[in-house]
Motif scaffolding. Sequence first.
Motif, PDB file in Angstrom:
ATOM      1  N   ILE A  39       0.855  -1.036   0.174  1.00  0.00           N
ATOM      2  CA  ILE A  39      -0.178   0.104  -0.036  1.00  0.00           C
ATOM      3  C   ILE A  39       0.903   1.071  -0.123  1.00  0.00           C
ATOM      4  O   ILE A  39       1.848   1.484   0.999  1.00  0.00           O
ATOM      5  CB  ILE A  39      -1.152   0.203   1.831  1.00  0.00           C
ATOM      6  N   LEU A  40       0.825   2.029  -0.774  1.00  0.00           N
ATOM      7  CA  LEU A  40       1.960   3.244  -1.191  1.00  0.00           C
ATOM      8  C   LEU A  40       0.951   4.640  -1.751  1.00  0.00           C
ATOM      9  O   LEU A  40       0.241   4.799  -2.213  1.00  0.00           O
ATOM     10  CB  LEU A  40       2.472   3.367  -2.040  1.00  0.00           C
ATOM     11  N   PRO A  41      -0.075   5.081  -0.658  1.00  0.00           N
ATOM     12  CA  PRO A  41      -1.436   6.103  -0.519  1.00  0.00           C
ATOM     13  C   PRO A  41      -0.482   7.397  -0.842  1.00  0.00           C
ATOM     14  O   PRO A  41      -1.742   7.891  -1.324  1.00  0.00           O
ATOM     15  CB  PRO A  41      -1.152   6.274   1.288  1.00  0.00           C
ATOM     16  N   GLY A  42       0.965   7.766  -0.886  1.00  0.00           N
ATOM     17  CA  GLY A  42       1.761   8.871  -0.960  1.00  0.00           C
ATOM     18  C   GLY A  42       1.125  10.470  -0.658  1.00  0.00           C
ATOM     19  O   GLY A  42       1.144   9.896   0.532  1.00  0.00           O
ATOM     20  N   ASP A  43       0.534  11.393  -1.495  1.00  0.00           N
ATOM     21  CA  ASP A  43       0.487  12.377  -1.278  1.00  0.00           C
ATOM     22  C   ASP A  43      -0.635  13.045  -0.969  1.00  0.00           C
ATOM     23  O   ASP A  43      -1.465  12.485  -2.020  1.00  0.00           O
ATOM     24  CB  ASP A  43       1.368  13.875  -1.928  1.00  0.00           C
ATOM     25  N   MET A  89      -2.002  -6.624   3.950  1.00  0.00           N
ATOM     26  CA  MET A  89      -1.529  -5.049   3.275  1.00  0.00           C
ATOM     27  C   MET A  89      -0.310  -4.566   4.440  1.00  0.00           C
ATOM     28  O   MET A  89      -0.781  -4.525   5.930  1.00  0.00           O
ATOM     29  CB  MET A  89      -2.899  -4.351   3.333  1.00  0.00           C
ATOM     30  N   ASN A  90       0.738  -4.050   3.559  1.00  0.00           N
ATOM     31  CA  ASN A  90       1.768  -4.090   4.039  1.00  0.00           C
ATOM     32  C   ASN A  90       2.087  -2.257   3.768  1.00  0.00           C
ATOM     33  O   ASN A  90       1.362  -1.978   2.451  1.00  0.00           O
ATOM     34  CB  ASN A  90       2.909  -4.494   3.554  1.00  0.00           C
ATOM     35  N   GLU A  91       1.893  -0.982   4.956  1.00  0.00           N
ATOM     36  CA  GLU A  91       1.777   0.100   3.965  1.00  0.00           C
ATOM     37  C   GLU A  91       3.013   0.630   4.230  1.00  0.00           C
ATOM     38  O   GLU A  91       3.904   0.620   5.068  1.00  0.00           O
ATOM     39  CB  GLU A  91       0.640   1.482   4.865  1.00  0.00           C
ATOM     40  N   PHE A  92       3.348   1.207   3.330  1.00  0.00           N
ATOM     41  CA  PHE A  92       4.924   2.239   3.495  1.00  0.00           C
ATOM     42  C   PHE A  92       4.615   3.634   2.979  1.00  0.00           C
ATOM     43  O   PHE A  92       3.786   4.085   1.688  1.00  0.00           O
ATOM     44  CB  PHE A  92       5.305   1.475   1.893  1.00  0.00           C
ATOM     45  N   PRO A  93       5.730   4.629   3.593  1.00  0.00           N
ATOM     46  CA  PRO A  93       4.808   5.828   4.047  1.00  0.00           C
ATOM     47  C   PRO A  93       6.420   6.137   3.204  1.00  0.00           C
ATOM     48  O   PRO A  93       7.068   7.940   3.260  1.00  0.00           O
ATOM     49  CB  PRO A  93       5.670   6.085   4.875  1.00  0.00           C
ATOM     50  N   TRP A  94       6.414   6.238   1.936  1.00  0.00           N
ATOM     51  CA  TRP A  94       7.038   7.027   0.658  1.00  0.00           C
ATOM     52  C   TRP A  94       6.597   8.260  -0.149  1.00  0.00           C
ATOM     53  O   TRP A  94       5.547   7.582  -1.016  1.00  0.00           O
ATOM     54  CB  TRP A  94       7.703   5.716  -0.322  1.00  0.00           C
ATOM     55  N   ASN A  95       6.675   9.038   0.831  1.00  0.00           N
ATOM     56  CA  ASN A  95       6.001  10.533  -0.171  1.00  0.00           C
ATOM     57  C   ASN A  95       6.923  11.542  -0.811  1.00  0.00           C
ATOM     58  O   ASN A  95       7.931  11.161  -0.026  1.00  0.00           O
ATOM     59  CB  ASN A  95       4.124  10.617   0.117  1.00  0.00           C
ATOM     60  N   SER A  96       6.192  12.750  -0.604  1.00  0.00           N
ATOM     61  CA  SER A  96       7.468  14.059  -0.764  1.00  0.00           C
ATOM     62  C   SER A  96       7.402  14.123   0.786  1.00  0.00           C
ATOM     63  O   SER A  96       8.527  14.723   1.270  1.00  0.00           O
ATOM     64  CB  SER A  96       6.109  14.676  -1.183  1.00  0.00           C
ATOM     65  N   ALA A 101       0.802  -8.051  -5.480  1.00  0.00           N
ATOM     66  CA  ALA A 101       0.182  -5.984  -6.284  1.00  0.00           C
ATOM     67  C   ALA A 101       0.900  -4.851  -5.579  1.00  0.00           C
ATOM     68  O   ALA A 101       0.835  -5.369  -4.313  1.00  0.00           O
ATOM     69  CB  ALA A 101      -1.036  -6.693  -6.534  1.00  0.00           C
ATOM     70  N   ILE A 102       0.549  -3.986  -6.469  1.00  0.00           N
ATOM     71  CA  ILE A 102       0.818  -3.324  -5.567  1.00  0.00           C
ATOM     72  C   ILE A 102      -0.061  -1.374  -5.777  1.00  0.00           C
ATOM     73  O   ILE A 102      -0.984  -1.286  -6.711  1.00  0.00           O
ATOM     74  CB  ILE A 102       2.412  -1.993  -5.804  1.00  0.00           C
ATOM     75  N   LEU A 103      -0.683  -1.418  -4.420  1.00  0.00           N
ATOM     76  CA  LEU A 103      -1.559  -0.576  -4.973  1.00  0.00           C
ATOM     77  C   LEU A 103      -1.493   1.050  -4.583  1.00  0.00           C
ATOM     78  O   LEU A 103      -1.043   0.956  -3.251  1.00  0.00           O
ATOM     79  CB  LEU A 103      -2.998  -0.588  -3.599  1.00  0.00           C
ATOM     80  N   PHE A 104      -1.748   1.584  -4.997  1.00  0.00           N
ATOM     81  CA  PHE A 104      -0.906   3.187  -5.313  1.00  0.00           C
ATOM     82  C   PHE A 104      -2.094   4.079  -5.211  1.00  0.00           C
ATOM     83  O   PHE A 104      -2.930   4.251  -5.492  1.00  0.00           O
ATOM     84  CB  PHE A 104       0.025   3.598  -6.620  1.00  0.00           C
TER      85      PHE A 104
END
Length: 359
Positions: A9-13, A41-48, A71-74
């Motif tokens: 899981i890549l929530p983003g900005d 599901m594993n969430e990653f805090p990669w964003n701006s 799979a990746i959910l962005f």
Amino acid sequence: MKETASIAILPGDGIGPEVMNEAVLLLQEIEDYDRTFSCEMNEFPWNSAYYLEHGRMMPADGLAQLRSFDAILFGAMGDSSVPDEVTVWDFIMPIRKQFQQYINFRPVKKLEGIRSPLAESEDVDFVIIRENAEGEYSNSGGRLYDHTNEAMAIQNTIMTEKGIRRAADFAFQYAKEHGLPVTSATKSNAVIHSMKFWDEVVQKTAEAFPEIALEKIYVDALAAYFVQRPQSFGVVLASNLFGDILSDLGSALVGGLGISPSGNLNPSGDYPSMFEPVHGSAPDIAGQGIANPIAQIWSAALMLDHLGRKDLHDMVVTAIEKTLAEGYRTKDLGGEHSTKEMGEAIRANVRKQLQEVAV
């Protein structure tokens, strides 16, 4: 025995975390009620914000970490504090290119309950297959003599026979499975090297599918035909840039970017595919709770289909349409419902379907 899918899981900005929350809750809802599906599901805090703290968009081993997932959910990426070329070329493009996500799959479907700006739009239902790994979005070129009156820039378009062929083959295979015609977007009358090459490889690929009708249309005319006769399209095959532009136009025809999903696909399954809404991070409305979660939820549905659960994909899309038919609207669709209210209503309609199946 449950199928267990591992999902990054890549929530983003911006609005990314808000709409992603609704998609995650939906997946958890499905897991609770469907005895044959499970996801980790594993969430990653990669964003701006991560970039501003660490000087990079993801850790040095970020791609290696993502590689192990199914799979990746962005969500969405972009913030005024970080240049767009950084978020794109240090995050999005490495994932797409390193994981060979050479197909961008974007459905353009008129959903029940949404008004289109087109007078006759009820049967608009086609897909755009965009070559996603090369073409106009190739990091090849440069600038010379900056800040002088002789400044110049060169941006190279790179098209390979392999790249065009595999995108065309995917499009024709999809068309064959669904009984649809193929339209190839081109501009070979003016872009005489790369686009003429595109035409030749697409035509050669088409010869292996004699039962599939192929129409070649110049992209400027195709943009007009999207408005004049969108019902006539089945599968639209396009290069990276043309597909990107046409996808946004297609979204506008059926209700806007807030409802439009996409999948960056690695068809072989050798690498994880990534699913994301077509819309951006919309920082101007971030934190207000008014973002439309449909595109993110529908992207999660595309992911379920990719993972072999078309039944669950169909349930989610049916639930979205049911929710819209019940009158739920976020601000972008002319309503006043919040992100959470829309998400909750869609989950409720998914739950009803799952309960019916379980009976």
